[in-house]
Design a protein around this motif. Structure first.
Motif, mmCIF file in Angstrom:
data_model
loop_
_atom_site.group_PDB
_atom_site.id
_atom_site.type_symbol
_atom_site.label_atom_id
_atom_site.label_comp_id
_atom_site.label_asym_id
_atom_site.label_seq_id
_atom_site.Cartn_x
_atom_site.Cartn_y
_atom_site.Cartn_z
ATOM 1 N N GLU A 1 0.695 -1.090 0.041
ATOM 2 C CA GLU A 1 -0.091 -0.073 -0.030
ATOM 3 C C GLU A 1 0.805 1.260 -0.066
ATOM 4 O OE1 GLU A 1 -3.333 0.023 2.623
ATOM 5 O OE2 GLU A 1 -3.181 -1.965 2.929
ATOM 6 N N SER A 2 0.450 2.226 -0.651
ATOM 7 C CA SER A 2 1.320 3.558 -0.613
ATOM 8 C C SER A 2 1.698 4.168 0.614
ATOM 9 C CB SER A 2 0.667 4.501 -1.653
ATOM 10 O OG SER A 2 -0.396 4.916 -1.132
ATOM 11 N N PHE A 3 0.611 4.055 1.554
ATOM 12 C CA PHE A 3 0.785 4.591 2.775
ATOM 13 C C PHE A 3 -0.113 4.148 3.885
ATOM 14 C CE2 PHE A 3 -0.223 8.266 5.634
ATOM 15 C CZ PHE A 3 0.892 8.873 5.868
ATOM 16 N N GLY A 4 -1.350 4.040 3.916
ATOM 17 C CA GLY A 4 -2.023 3.621 4.960
ATOM 18 C C GLY A 4 -2.581 4.571 5.922
ATOM 19 N N ILE A 5 -3.590 5.436 5.500
ATOM 20 C CA ILE A 5 -4.199 6.497 5.882
ATOM 21 C C ILE A 5 -4.781 5.992 7.110
ATOM 22 C CG2 ILE A 5 -6.076 8.119 5.869
ATOM 23 C CD1 ILE A 5 -5.631 8.360 3.060
ATOM 24 N N THR A 6 -5.702 4.787 7.320
ATOM 25 C CA THR A 6 -6.316 4.475 8.660
ATOM 26 C C THR A 6 -5.468 4.263 9.560
ATOM 27 O OG1 THR A 6 -6.102 2.179 7.773
ATOM 28 C CG2 THR A 6 -8.243 3.602 7.399
ATOM 29 N N GLN A 7 -4.246 3.773 9.363
ATOM 30 C CA GLN A 7 -3.248 3.313 10.550
ATOM 31 C C GLN A 7 -2.527 4.602 10.974
ATOM 32 O OE1 GLN A 7 0.496 1.642 9.600
ATOM 33 N NE2 GLN A 7 0.711 2.383 7.552
ATOM 34 N N THR A 8 -2.372 5.733 10.172
ATOM 35 C CA THR A 8 -1.775 7.045 10.483
ATOM 36 C C THR A 8 -2.810 7.473 11.531
ATOM 37 O OG1 THR A 8 -0.393 6.862 8.582
ATOM 38 C CG2 THR A 8 -0.534 8.920 9.843
ATOM 39 N N GLU A 9 -4.105 7.695 11.012
ATOM 40 C CA GLU A 9 -5.247 8.585 11.572
ATOM 41 C C GLU A 9 -5.207 7.589 13.067
ATOM 42 O OE1 GLU A 9 -7.509 10.477 8.363
ATOM 43 O OE2 GLU A 9 -8.410 8.770 9.061
ATOM 44 N N ALA A 10 -5.096 6.358 13.162
ATOM 45 C CA ALA A 10 -5.218 5.884 14.567
ATOM 46 C C ALA A 10 -4.231 6.436 15.449
ATOM 47 C CB ALA A 10 -4.974 4.185 14.322
ATOM 48 N N MET A 11 -2.865 6.352 14.827
ATOM 49 C CA MET A 11 -1.632 6.826 15.502
ATOM 50 C C MET A 11 -1.898 8.321 16.153
ATOM 51 S SD MET A 11 1.617 5.687 13.161
ATOM 52 C CE MET A 11 1.847 4.290 12.429
ATOM 53 N N MET A 12 -2.541 9.126 15.334
ATOM 54 C CA MET A 12 -2.750 10.565 15.280
ATOM 55 C C MET A 12 -3.770 10.573 16.974
ATOM 56 S SD MET A 12 -2.798 11.879 11.774
ATOM 57 C CE MET A 12 -3.553 13.573 12.075
ATOM 58 N N SER A 13 -4.423 9.528 17.057
ATOM 59 C CA SER A 13 -5.473 9.378 17.789
ATOM 60 C C SER A 13 -4.783 8.515 19.183
ATOM 61 C CB SER A 13 -6.678 8.773 17.524
ATOM 62 O OG SER A 13 -7.375 9.507 16.615
ATOM 63 N N GLY A 14 -3.612 8.472 19.150
ATOM 64 C CA GLY A 14 -2.942 7.724 20.119
ATOM 65 C C GLY A 14 -2.991 6.260 20.378
ATOM 66 N N VAL A 15 -3.305 5.663 19.385
ATOM 67 C CA VAL A 15 -3.381 4.016 19.233
ATOM 68 C C VAL A 15 -2.015 3.652 18.385
ATOM 69 C CG1 VAL A 15 -4.781 2.432 18.484
ATOM 70 C CG2 VAL A 15 -5.838 4.363 18.990
ATOM 71 N N PRO A 16 -1.191 2.841 19.079
ATOM 72 C CA PRO A 16 -0.194 2.252 18.286
ATOM 73 C C PRO A 16 -0.407 1.218 17.446
ATOM 74 C CG PRO A 16 -0.293 1.199 20.382
ATOM 75 C CD PRO A 16 -1.264 2.417 20.485
ATOM 76 N N VAL A 17 0.426 1.118 16.335
ATOM 77 C CA VAL A 17 0.070 0.220 15.252
ATOM 78 C C VAL A 17 0.971 -0.904 14.853
ATOM 79 C CG1 VAL A 17 0.020 0.506 12.610
ATOM 80 C CG2 VAL A 17 -1.138 2.101 14.117
ATOM 81 N N VAL A 18 0.456 -2.090 14.399
ATOM 82 C CA VAL A 18 1.080 -3.200 14.016
ATOM 83 C C VAL A 18 0.850 -3.239 12.580
ATOM 84 C CG1 VAL A 18 1.831 -5.380 14.096
ATOM 85 C CG2 VAL A 18 1.421 -4.551 16.318
ATOM 86 N N ALA A 19 1.910 -3.232 11.662
ATOM 87 C CA ALA A 19 1.619 -3.193 10.196
ATOM 88 C C ALA A 19 2.610 -3.968 9.567
ATOM 89 C CB ALA A 19 1.794 -1.813 9.588
ATOM 90 N N SER A 20 2.197 -4.555 8.445
ATOM 91 C CA SER A 20 3.009 -5.553 7.565
ATOM 92 C C SER A 20 4.465 -4.476 7.150
ATOM 93 C CB SER A 20 2.590 -6.019 6.295
ATOM 94 O OG SER A 20 1.304 -6.878 6.818
ATOM 95 N N ASP A 21 5.513 -5.262 7.084
ATOM 96 C CA ASP A 21 6.744 -4.492 6.713
ATOM 97 C C ASP A 21 6.797 -4.444 5.220
ATOM 98 O OD1 ASP A 21 9.248 -3.304 6.540
ATOM 99 O OD2 ASP A 21 10.347 -4.860 7.571
#
Length: 374
Positions: free
Chosen positions: A283-303
């Motif tokens: 994926e080029s970026f992953g907006i949903t993961q970044t918006e979760a981070m901005m709300s204080g939620v840490p992320v686990v994503a594929s490398d």
């Protein structure tokens, strides 16, 4: 009536359809309109209940009739000609690819400068005709890129992994992170007990790798843990919800929330201890993961190229090998235990790096430069 536009944005699916690509195009178009620009969007009429023309968010939305569907694509005989006509009446045309008609529309634009936003290489899962479809779309995207005055990408990490990089690097390449929404504090209305709550929000599509997430969660031996899966269950090209429901059968800890409207997303984030993006395709970026981070939620994503950039930038979570369900589960266990201080610090870093205003300003500058011939 003024028949000219300052910008013409072209993509296959537009709002109310939901995807990362659609979100970017809509945010850019509506931001330009809010700044006093006359903006047109040309898209397919993917839902026959939608009007052929409407003004949405200050943007003139033109839709072409859909005659048939092939996989996740649509066959719209009038789409390219409609886009070409409006492009020729515009100061700049912004094509969002992959798109079957991209090359034809870029050519039909004639003297109008073309800015191509390369979101991703086309990806299709299986099927006897998948390779042929990919080859046709790739050829069309390549033709559009060769005519481009500029190419927008989310980041160079993803762009350099593209099948089209050899063409893109010969153009003016502009790395512009997609605009991400900063939401106010929500209420944890989706929580069910004190156990760790893991969430996913996005299209329920094969490339999201959600079967790996469900498998990882089912082996999580905590009866208080919860997995919340939210997103549109009827996306272009078919969905995987039936398969996921079958995979999750018998595990009452897994909940399918369906599509969340904007006001509910802040509440969804407030209900989570960790966010998962287990994609199996780049994926080029992953907006949903970044918006979760901005709300204080840490992320686990594929490398994977592109989608790993937000995590590499913020350090707010962990990257795991794509398809590694065991690694995904253990990483989610770890990040779900992040303390409050680390969460607030991660949110601040993510917001500073990927806030909406800086992204939209940078995008508008690319379009303005192309329109001016600079």
């Amino acid at each position: 009536m003024n028949s000219r536009y300052d910008a013409c944005v072209v993509l296959n699916y537009y709002a109310p359809y939901t995807s990362g690509l659609t979100r970017v195009a809509m945010d850019v178009a509506e931001s330009l309109a809010a700044d006093g620009k006359r903006v047109a969007v040309v898209a397919s009429r993917h839902d026959p209940a939608l009007p052929r023309f409407e003004v949405r968010g200050g943007v003139h939305v033109h839709r072409a009739r859909v005659a048939a569907r092939i996989g996740r694509g649509v066959v719209s005989p009038g789409f390219a000609s409609l886009a070409g006509r409006i492009a020729r009446r515009s100061d700049v045309v912004n094509l969002h690819v992959p798109m079957l008609e991209a090359g034809l529309i870029a050519r039909a634009a004639r003297g109008t400068p073309v800015v191509v936003h390369h979101h991703d290489d086309v990806w299709l899962s299986g099927g006897a005709t998948a390779k042929a479809q990919i080859a046709v779309v790739d050829a069309s995207v390549a033709a559009a890129l060769r005519r481009a005055a500029a190419v927008v990408v989310a980041n160079l990490d993803h762009a350099k992994s593209s099948r089209h990089w050899a063409i893109m690097e010969q153009r003016r390449v502009c790395a512009v992170p997609p605009p991400c929404r900063e939401r106010g504090p929500g209420k944890p209305v989706f929580r069910d007990g004190a156990g760790p709550h893991i969430g996913f929000l996005g299209r329920m599509a094969p490339e999201k790798g959600l079967h790996h997430l469900v498998r990882a969660f089912r082996d999580w031996d905590d009866p208080a843990a919860r997995l919340l899966l939210a997103g549109d269950e009827s996306v272009a090209g078919g969905d995987v919800v039936a398969r996921l429901r079958g995979q999750a059968a018998g595990d009452g800890r897994i909940r399918f929330l369906g599509r969340l409207e904007e006001p509910a997303i802040a509440d969804f984030h407030a209900s989570l201890d960790a966010f998962a993006l287990p994609s199996v395709a780049e994926e080029s970026f992953g907006i949903t993961q970044t918006e979760a981070m901005m709300s204080g939620v840490p992320v686990v994503a594929s490398d994977l190229p592109g989608m790993r950039v937000p995590l590499q930038t913020t350090g707010f979570g962990e990257l795991v090998e794509s398809g590694d369900a065991d690694g995904l589960r253990e990483a989610l266990r770890r990040v779900a235990r992040y303390p409050a201080g680390r969460r607030s610090a991660g949110a601040a870093v993510a917001t500073a790096a990927f806030g909406m205003k800086s992204s939209l300003d940078a995008y508008a500058a690319v379009l303005e430069a192309a329109a001016a011939g600079s």
